[in-house]
Scaffold this motif. Sequence first.
Motif, PDB file in Angstrom:
ATOM      1  N   UNK A 167      16.918  10.664  17.136  1.00 42.49           N
ATOM      2  CA  UNK A 167      15.976  11.767  17.028  1.00 42.49           C
ATOM      3  C   UNK A 167      15.951  12.517  18.350  1.00 42.49           C
ATOM      4  N   UNK A 168      16.152  13.829  18.268  1.00 44.22           N
ATOM      5  CA  UNK A 168      15.949  14.706  19.419  1.00 44.22           C
ATOM      6  C   UNK A 168      14.590  15.362  19.257  1.00 44.22           C
ATOM      7  N   UNK A 169      13.739  15.212  20.258  1.00 37.72           N
ATOM      8  CA  UNK A 169      12.408  15.817  20.247  1.00 37.72           C
ATOM      9  C   UNK A 169      12.439  17.032  21.161  1.00 37.72           C
ATOM     10  N   UNK A 170      12.114  18.196  20.605  1.00 35.64           N
ATOM     11  CA  UNK A 170      12.176  19.454  21.352  1.00 35.64           C
ATOM     12  C   UNK A 170      10.791  20.078  21.431  1.00 35.64           C
ATOM     13  N   UNK A 171      10.409  20.514  22.634  1.00 33.97           N
ATOM     14  CA  UNK A 171       9.121  21.183  22.795  1.00 33.97           C
ATOM     15  C   UNK A 171       9.185  22.043  24.047  1.00 33.97           C
ATOM     16  N   UNK A 172       8.486  23.169  24.023  1.00 37.16           N
ATOM     17  CA  UNK A 172       8.452  24.058  25.184  1.00 37.16           C
ATOM     18  C   UNK A 172       7.490  23.545  26.250  1.00 37.16           C
ATOM     19  N   UNK A 173       6.589  22.659  25.870  1.00 38.35           N
ATOM     20  CA  UNK A 173       5.574  22.112  26.766  1.00 38.35           C
ATOM     21  C   UNK A 173       6.112  20.861  27.453  1.00 38.35           C
ATOM     22  N   UNK A 174       6.363  20.949  28.755  1.00 36.95           N
ATOM     23  CA  UNK A 174       6.975  19.837  29.485  1.00 36.95           C
ATOM     24  C   UNK A 174       6.133  18.565  29.448  1.00 36.95           C
ATOM     25  N   UNK A 175       4.828  18.697  29.222  1.00 36.77           N
ATOM     26  CA  UNK A 175       3.948  17.530  29.208  1.00 36.77           C
ATOM     27  C   UNK A 175       4.206  16.625  28.014  1.00 36.77           C
ATOM     28  N   UNK A 176       4.945  17.124  27.020  1.00 37.76           N
ATOM     29  CA  UNK A 176       5.109  16.352  25.788  1.00 37.76           C
ATOM     30  C   UNK A 176       5.991  15.128  25.967  1.00 37.76           C
ATOM     31  N   UNK A 177       7.008  15.214  26.837  1.00 42.52           N
ATOM     32  CA  UNK A 177       8.059  14.194  26.867  1.00 42.52           C
ATOM     33  C   UNK A 177       7.517  12.799  27.157  1.00 42.52           C
ATOM     34  N   UNK A 178       6.653  12.692  28.157  1.00 45.07           N
ATOM     35  CA  UNK A 178       6.094  11.387  28.488  1.00 45.07           C
ATOM     36  C   UNK A 178       5.246  10.826  27.368  1.00 45.07           C
ATOM     37  N   UNK A 179       4.477  11.699  26.705  1.00 46.94           N
ATOM     38  CA  UNK A 179       3.601  11.248  25.632  1.00 46.94           C
ATOM     39  C   UNK A 179       4.402  10.812  24.407  1.00 46.94           C
ATOM     40  N   UNK A 180       5.412  11.604  24.030  1.00 48.79           N
ATOM     41  CA  UNK A 180       6.237  11.254  22.872  1.00 48.79           C
ATOM     42  C   UNK A 180       6.987   9.950  23.117  1.00 48.79           C
ATOM     43  N   UNK A 181       7.550   9.795  24.319  1.00 45.95           N
ATOM     44  CA  UNK A 181       8.278   8.573  24.649  1.00 45.95           C
ATOM     45  C   UNK A 181       7.357   7.360  24.610  1.00 45.95           C
ATOM     46  N   UNK A 182       6.139   7.517  25.146  1.00 39.71           N
ATOM     47  CA  UNK A 182       5.175   6.411  25.143  1.00 39.71           C
ATOM     48  C   UNK A 182       4.817   6.011  23.720  1.00 39.71           C
ATOM     49  N   UNK A 183       4.640   6.979  22.831  1.00 39.40           N
ATOM     50  CA  UNK A 183       4.286   6.659  21.447  1.00 39.40           C
ATOM     51  C   UNK A 183       5.421   5.955  20.723  1.00 39.40           C
ATOM     52  N   UNK A 184       6.653   6.337  21.000  1.00 41.37           N
ATOM     53  CA  UNK A 184       7.798   5.632  20.414  1.00 41.37           C
ATOM     54  C   UNK A 184       7.815   4.185  20.903  1.00 41.37           C
ATOM     55  N   UNK A 185       7.672   3.996  22.216  1.00 41.65           N
ATOM     56  CA  UNK A 185       7.708   2.647  22.791  1.00 41.65           C
ATOM     57  C   UNK A 185       6.541   1.800  22.298  1.00 41.65           C
TER      58      UNK A 185
END
Length: 275
Positions: free
Chosen positions: A99-117
């Motif tokens: 899954x590639x997660x794409x978002x214009x908001x840089x704050x998303x990456x840490x939150x999305x990764x944490x939820x996956x983990x």
Amino acid sequence: MTHVSTKTLTRRRVLPVGGTGTLWAARPSYGIFEFRGGRLRIEVEDPAEVLFPTDCGLSLLAALNNEDAPDMCGVNALDLGSGSGLYAVAMLAAGADRVTALDINAAFAGQATANVANNGLDVGRLTCVTADLTEYAPAEKFDLVITNPPHLPYDPGYSADNGLETALVAGRNGRMMYDAVVARIDDLLAPGGRLFMAHSSLADVPRTIAELSGRGYEWRTLEICDMDIPLLAYAEHKEAMLCNLSRQRAEGSAEFEGERFTVHALEFRRPVDAE
């Protein structure tokens, strides 16, 4: 080209006024939902930076949590406008290969990764990309694209420069992201691939269907979910927001009644013989 009738297949779900009966089993800091036999949890550290997923977004997963929904095992998927990673978590739990997660908001990456983990899923199968959709150039096309675009109209009176606005507001008529998806979908989706979209009735559902079906995409409505317009974040500017939405309704580009609207869970399939 044979198009699937929305009248014969559409399921309709009505959420009670005021949030009682919400699709979430939620507390203020997190939400729990069931998908494809699993029980998954989404948490957002700062809702002003990364929006906690609303029923609007969750309604698409509810529509895909049925026997007639496509198998996600082994797919290479794009979670477009990922935010908290809600769809990324669901797809990985359902067996997506990548899954590639794409978002214009840089704050998303840490939150999305944490939820996956935090859901015990393999973070190595997730790639987070911070980019504007209009500039995003994937190395390969995807089997599946899933998205819940922002759909509220912009107004300088309630404009803000934060993740909340990025997640909810999309230009004068709320269609900016829908138009971007329609414009770029052939660059993102492999022939025979599927686009799943939570489409708000506040942003001209018929226009999106007409544009994609006119290019040969087969489509169907999986479910229609009737719910409250998400005005909580704009409580101070509620009247201005409703005034803008009423203008759009008068122009024929929005459908709602009082403070209730519908979200259409749509499936589009790109022709297998597309170049």
